[in-house]
Design an enzyme around this catalytic site. Structure first.
Site, PDB file in Angstrom:
ATOM      1  N   ASP A   1       0.893  -1.353   0.022  1.00  0.00           N
ATOM      2  CA  ASP A   1      -0.140   0.199   0.197  1.00  0.00           C
ATOM      3  C   ASP A   1       1.023   1.353   0.112  1.00  0.00           C
ATOM      4  O   ASP A   1       1.790   1.358   0.847  1.00  0.00           O
ATOM      5  CB  ASP A   1      -0.820  -0.016   1.369  1.00  0.00           C
ATOM      6  CG  ASP A   1      -2.005   0.837   1.230  1.00  0.00           C
ATOM      7  OD1 ASP A   1      -2.928   0.595   1.674  1.00  0.00           O
ATOM      8  OD2 ASP A   1      -1.697   2.269   0.664  1.00  0.00           O
TER       9      ASP A   1
ATOM     10  N   ASP B   1      -3.807   2.282  -5.130  1.00  0.00           N
ATOM     11  CA  ASP B   1      -2.334   2.200  -4.556  1.00  0.00           C
ATOM     12  C   ASP B   1      -2.156   0.983  -3.623  1.00  0.00           C
ATOM     13  O   ASP B   1      -1.392   0.976  -2.852  1.00  0.00           O
ATOM     14  CB  ASP B   1      -2.137   3.666  -3.684  1.00  0.00           C
ATOM     15  CG  ASP B   1      -2.829   3.227  -2.422  1.00  0.00           C
ATOM     16  OD1 ASP B   1      -3.923   2.799  -2.063  1.00  0.00           O
ATOM     17  OD2 ASP B   1      -2.174   3.989  -1.492  1.00  0.00           O
ATOM     18  N   GLU B   2      -2.935  -0.029  -3.972  1.00  0.00           N
ATOM     19  CA  GLU B   2      -2.853  -1.014  -2.799  1.00  0.00           C
ATOM     20  C   GLU B   2      -3.060  -2.364  -3.826  1.00  0.00           C
ATOM     21  O   GLU B   2      -4.030  -2.561  -4.617  1.00  0.00           O
ATOM     22  CB  GLU B   2      -4.175  -1.048  -2.127  1.00  0.00           C
ATOM     23  CG  GLU B   2      -3.968  -2.112  -0.980  1.00  0.00           C
ATOM     24  CD  GLU B   2      -5.270  -2.145  -0.107  1.00  0.00           C
ATOM     25  OE1 GLU B   2      -6.185  -0.792  -0.110  1.00  0.00           O
ATOM     26  OE2 GLU B   2      -5.774  -2.887   0.452  1.00  0.00           O
TER      27      GLU B   2
END
Ligand code: DCP
Ligand code: MG
Length: 377
Positions: free
Chosen positions: A33, A131-132
């Site tokens: 993340d 973003d993960e």
């Protein structure tokens, strides 16, 4: 410095006794993340923003300051500003904040660059958000911790950004681990550390345990994951249904969910209409010929599959589907049928006739990939 929670070298005996069949399901999963993603990109691109309370706002130009915070830099979080907060409130809490508009298309580009780095280590990448991602690096011969460190370093050196990683034997543990130390963290939970890692965490850290379930669990004197793991499984099923079983498995460190790569949204399917008097025996034969068609297609593309779906349309026009995802890699007709036939049996056909039947596979994996082992190795 990264905080590495790695108690591998402790001399205590392993607490977690995993049965042989379960240990064969242990994988090397990394959850990654990015830290304060949008804000970190803005700070990177404009060095004068480094160390400043940057607040990236969705709808910054909206009338009457009706925007909402997309994210805040860690400097701004100290003032209590966080994602989804109304802009007006963020302005009150942090008047000195530097408010910037969201540049989504640009952040997506950066996200793709991050994915490119991941793809050097595995092809099993499941993006969960911009973003993960989860990475299954089981087939990569390198140690998962080395891989996580290498990825973090590459994100830093190539993109000048930081990411937080969690390494564990399944998705549930890897995600919990990555949430432990942020930003720029790395938390490792080895299989024998799972029980100790989970024991004192609050039940609400379990995926799916919201405030209502938490209250119900608390009323049963279950406050920690350790207490949930020790609770009676049958009772959990009675009180919470299927979800109760899922909670029980998670609490015991078991999570069989595969990492589903993005391209697995592709599927290969075959279907056919049945005659009025088609018997169950001939339906099984038809399913076998559909499976054969799928096998040919998979072989031609150099793919195998992890998910099999059976779809039927009944004479009352109702459509029903049943799916199963497995760990192995399926390609041959016999393997597909071994999963498809029990799925068909699960469909309640009492008093109804099947009009149309379909078989499909998804969750496709390329066999040409360097990180994919040969079939049935
Ligand atoms: N995001 C958003 N609206 C939200 C939550 C997030 O627009 N309600 C966007 C902005 C974030 C990005 O998604 O930068 C990633 O979300 P995260 O929850 O991972 O938050 P951050 O990466 O910003 O911070 P953290 O360091 O806590 O991961
Ligand atoms: Mg993030």
């Amino acid at each position: 410095m990264w905080q590495i929670q790695n108690r591998e070298r402790e001399e205590e005996p392993p607490h977690f006794r995993i049965s042989a069949s379960l240990s064969s399901m242990l994988r090397k999963i990394i959850h990654l993340d990015m830290d304060a993603f949008y804000a970190s990109i803005e700070q990177r691109d404009n060095p004068s923003l480094k160390g400043q309370p940057v607040i990236v706002v969705m709808g910054l130009d909206a009338p009457h300051r009706h925007g909402a915070v997309a994210t805040a830099s860690y400097e701004a979080r100290k003032f209590g500003v966080h994602s989804a907060m109304p802009l007006a409130q963020a302005t009150r809490l942090c008047p000195q904040g530097i408010f910037l508009p969201v540049r989504l298309e640009y952040y997506r580009q950066v996200s793709r660059q991050v994915m490119e780095i991941f793809s050097q280590y595995t092809s099993l990448i499941e993006p969960v958000s911009i973003d993960e991602s989860y990475l299954d690096v089981t087939e990569n011969p390198r140690d998962a911790v080395d891989i996580a460190i290498a990825i973090k370093q590459e994100i830093k050196s190539r993109l000048n950004l930081t990411a937080t990683a969690g390494v564990g034997p399944n998705k549930f543990i890897a995600k919990l681990a990555s949430g432990m130390h942020k930003p720029d963290g790395l938390t490792v939970v080895r299989p024998h550390q799972v029980q100790e890692f989970l024991r004192d965490l609050p039940v609400e850290s379990i995926l799916g345990v919201g405030p209502v379930t938490q209250r119900k669990l608390n009323s049963l004197k279950i406050f920690t994951i350790g207490q949930l793991a020790a609770f009676d499984r049958t009772q959990l099923k009675e009180r919470f249904g299927k979800l109760g079983l899922q909670f029980y498995d998670f609490a015991n460190g078991i999570d069989l969910r595969p990492v589903v790569p993005a391209r697995s949204h592709m599927q290969i399917s075959r279907e056919t209409t049945l005659g009025n008097r088609t018997s169950m025996d001939s339906i099984q034969q038809i399913l076998a010929s559909l499976a054969e068609g799928i096998e040919d297609h998979l072989k031609k593309e150099g793919h195998c599959a992890r998910t099999v779906t059976v779809k039927v349309r009944l004479d009352n026009q109702r459509q029903m589907t049943r799916s199963r995802t497995v760990f192995g890699k399926l390609q041959h007709k016999e393997e597909l049928l071994k999963i498809a036939l029990p799925l068909l049996e699960k469909i309640d056909l009492k008093g109804k006739k099947i009009r149309r039947i379909g078989l499909s596979v998804s969750n496709l994996i390329s066999l040409k990939d360097p990180y994919q082992p040969q079939l049935f190795d």
